[in-house]
Design an enzyme around this catalytic site. Structure first.
Site, PDB file in Angstrom:
ATOM      1  N   HIS A   1     -10.718  14.435   1.781  1.00  0.00           N
ATOM      2  CA  HIS A   1     -11.910  13.720   1.276  1.00  0.00           C
ATOM      3  C   HIS A   1     -12.092  13.826  -0.357  1.00  0.00           C
ATOM      4  CE1 HIS A   1     -13.710  12.976   5.304  1.00  0.00           C
ATOM      5  NE2 HIS A   1     -13.344  14.414   5.547  1.00  0.00           N
TER       6      HIS A   1
ATOM      7  N   PRO B   1      -7.782   0.615  12.657  1.00  0.00           N
ATOM      8  CA  PRO B   1      -7.786  -0.148  13.990  1.00  0.00           C
ATOM      9  C   PRO B   1      -7.080  -1.583  13.843  1.00  0.00           C
ATOM     10  CG  PRO B   1      -9.936   1.112  13.638  1.00  0.00           C
ATOM     11  CD  PRO B   1      -9.275   1.092  12.589  1.00  0.00           C
TER      12      PRO B   1
ATOM     13  N   GLN C   1      20.545  -7.634  43.092  1.00  0.00           N
ATOM     14  CA  GLN C   1      19.133  -6.906  43.437  1.00  0.00           C
ATOM     15  C   GLN C   1      18.789  -6.124  42.364  1.00  0.00           C
ATOM     16  OE1 GLN C   1      18.234  -3.753  46.443  1.00  0.00           O
ATOM     17  NE2 GLN C   1      17.151  -5.494  47.275  1.00  0.00           N
TER      18      GLN C   1
ATOM     19  N   ARG D   1      24.954 -15.532  32.790  1.00  0.00           N
ATOM     20  CA  ARG D   1      26.118 -14.744  32.889  1.00  0.00           C
ATOM     21  C   ARG D   1      26.655 -14.270  34.302  1.00  0.00           C
ATOM     22  NH1 ARG D   1      30.338 -13.003  29.967  1.00  0.00           N
ATOM     23  NH2 ARG D   1      31.003 -10.898  30.053  1.00  0.00           N
TER      24      ARG D   1
ATOM     25  N   ILE E   1       0.981  -1.130   0.093  1.00  0.00           N
ATOM     26  CA  ILE E   1      -0.017  -0.031   0.026  1.00  0.00           C
ATOM     27  C   ILE E   1       0.886   1.182  -0.042  1.00  0.00           C
ATOM     28  CG2 ILE E   1      -0.343   0.007   2.429  1.00  0.00           C
ATOM     29  CD1 ILE E   1      -3.147   1.351   2.008  1.00  0.00           C
TER      30      ILE E   1
ATOM     31  N   GLN F   1      21.111  -3.463  27.147  1.00  0.00           N
ATOM     32  CA  GLN F   1      21.977  -3.100  28.578  1.00  0.00           C
ATOM     33  C   GLN F   1      22.027  -4.153  29.216  1.00  0.00           C
ATOM     34  OE1 GLN F   1      23.102   0.049  28.585  1.00  0.00           O
ATOM     35  NE2 GLN F   1      24.198  -0.129  30.467  1.00  0.00           N
TER      36      GLN F   1
ATOM     37  N   GLU G   1      -4.976  -2.501  11.767  1.00  0.00           N
ATOM     38  CA  GLU G   1      -3.711  -2.353  11.534  1.00  0.00           C
ATOM     39  C   GLU G   1      -2.855  -2.151  12.790  1.00  0.00           C
ATOM     40  OE1 GLU G   1      -0.610   0.770   9.229  1.00  0.00           O
ATOM     41  OE2 GLU G   1      -2.687   0.578   8.314  1.00  0.00           O
ATOM     42  N   ARG G   2      -3.369  -1.011  13.655  1.00  0.00           N
ATOM     43  CA  ARG G   2      -2.707  -0.732  14.742  1.00  0.00           C
ATOM     44  C   ARG G   2      -3.075  -1.856  15.833  1.00  0.00           C
ATOM     45  NH1 ARG G   2      -5.124   5.278  13.925  1.00  0.00           N
ATOM     46  NH2 ARG G   2      -3.406   6.009  12.400  1.00  0.00           N
TER      47      ARG G   2
END
Length: 380
Positions: free
Chosen positions: A180, A241, A280, A269, A124, A337, A243-244
């Site tokens: 439109h 809607p 913690q 690790r 599209i 990170q 698509e989202r």
């Protein structure tokens, strides 16, 4: 929390999708990323496996089920596999509804069998160099020449732009009509004056061809008008809607997958003589992300249920889209990170997820646009 939106049929379909990915996609994906494009054969393989045209009526070769939960399964599994280059969701969930809801019987007979078999790949074309979310800024024009439209203009950032055989183009058919005065025209591969520009070099989703498209005096047959003349704005708003929601489903699955691989990594690790999971701070990071994923999953699953019942509105789809994609972005950053230097290496899934997922808060309507939609609904 146990998910309650899927039946045994959906679970069986999930197994089919995983088998397809393992056999037809994952062995070739690294090469496709180098090539900047997937093979046409994998599209045909997806068609043979019944992964294309899930909601298309069986008479045209489709799955015959409007149940969006099957599309949700596809989105989740493709995201977890880390293979966004094969844009099945774009084909099924974004372009498919235009063809099934707007096409004439003659157009359906012409286009839908190939759509379902993978012989006909779709795109599209809405975004232009000077117009993204603002439809009033579209400059591509289609002039009525009696027996055809004369199409002129350019589009950019078009997913499937290189491979596409059918391109649904948003063009201005009534110059003074603003948003439109737009219509949807279907341009077919090989049409004179239709040219593709470069395959754009993106920071992520390298295997997904994204192109510039150019239209110079393209003669589009009158029978290739999709939907109502000057009706594109309404048609686009009607389909947004879903698509989202599809983007939100993939984003939620992406965040969950990042949590899974990072949880496994910090358990293995070691730093300062003990696993990272023993620190913690690391436990708090994982706890926060797990909670955010659980809360997001509950909301997105409710939106999937509502959409399956025909009750999802634009506001809640916008909420799901911006929240889930921003979570995916945060999760990618935090999980990279926590992987330390290894997270910066492209051989690690977290690094690829970081770059592949960054577009999620942009396409389908940016986070800022989603907030504007929600804000207007509350404040006018």
């Amino acid at each position: 929390m146990k998910r309650r939106i899927y039946s045994d049929g959906h679970d069986a379909f999930r197994g089919t999708v995983r088998t397809f990915l393992a056999k037809e996609v994952l062995p070739h994906y690294a090469q496709w990323e180098k090539d900047g494009i997937v093979s046409r054969e994998v599209w045909r393989a997806a068609g043979r496996q019944g992964l294309l045209g899930l909601a298309v009526p069986e008479e045209y070769g489709g799955g015959g089920t409007p149940d969006f939960r099957y599309s949700a399964v596809l989105a989740e599994e493709f995201t977890r596999a880390g293979v966004p280059g094969l844009a099945v969701g774009l084909h099924n969930d974004i372009i498919g509804p235009y063809l099934t809801s707007l096409a004439t019987d003659e157009q359906k007979r012409r286009w839908l069998p190939g759509f379902c078999s993978g012989e006909t790949i779709t795109a599209i074309a809405m975004t232009e160099p000077g117009a993204g979310s603002d439809l009033q800024g579209i400059r591509t024009t289609a002039e009525d020449k009696g027996d055809h439209w004369l199409l002129n203009g350019s589009k950019t950032f078009i997913s499937n732009g290189i491979l596409a055989d059918l391109v649904v183009v948003v063009a201005k058919t009534t110059p003074e009509g603003g948003a439109h005065g737009l219509s949807l025209l279907v341009v077919e591969r090989g049409t004179a004056g239709f040219e593709r520009g470069r395959n754009l070099d993106k920071i992520g989703q390298k295997a997904q061809d994204t192109a510039e498209l150019f239209f110079h005096d393209v003669r589009v047959p009158k029978e290739n008008l999709l939907g109502e003349l000057n009706g594109a704005f309404v048609h686009l708003m009607t389909q947004l809607p879903q698509e989202r929601l599809a983007i939100a489903v993939a984003a939620a699955a992406g965040a969950e997958h990042l949590l899974e691989i990072t949880t496994a990594y910090v358990k293995e690790r070691e730093a300062f003589g003990r696993p990272l999971a023993g620190l913690q701070h690391i436990r708090f990071e994982v706890a926060e992300l797990a909670t955010e994923c659980a809360v997001t999953r509950a909301f997105v699953d409710r939106c999937i249920e509502d959409h399956a019942d025909g009750a999802l509105d634009a506001v809640h789809a916008s909420m799901a889209k911006w929240w889930a994609t921003e979570l995916q972005k945060r999760a990618a950053d935090r999980c990279l990170q926590l992987h330390g230097g290894y997270g910066y290496m492209t051989e690690y899934p977290v690094a690829r997820a970081f770059t592949d997922g960054r577009i999620q808060t942009i396409y389908g309507g940016t986070t800022e646009i989603m907030k504007e939609i929600i804000g207007r609904s509350l404040l006018g």
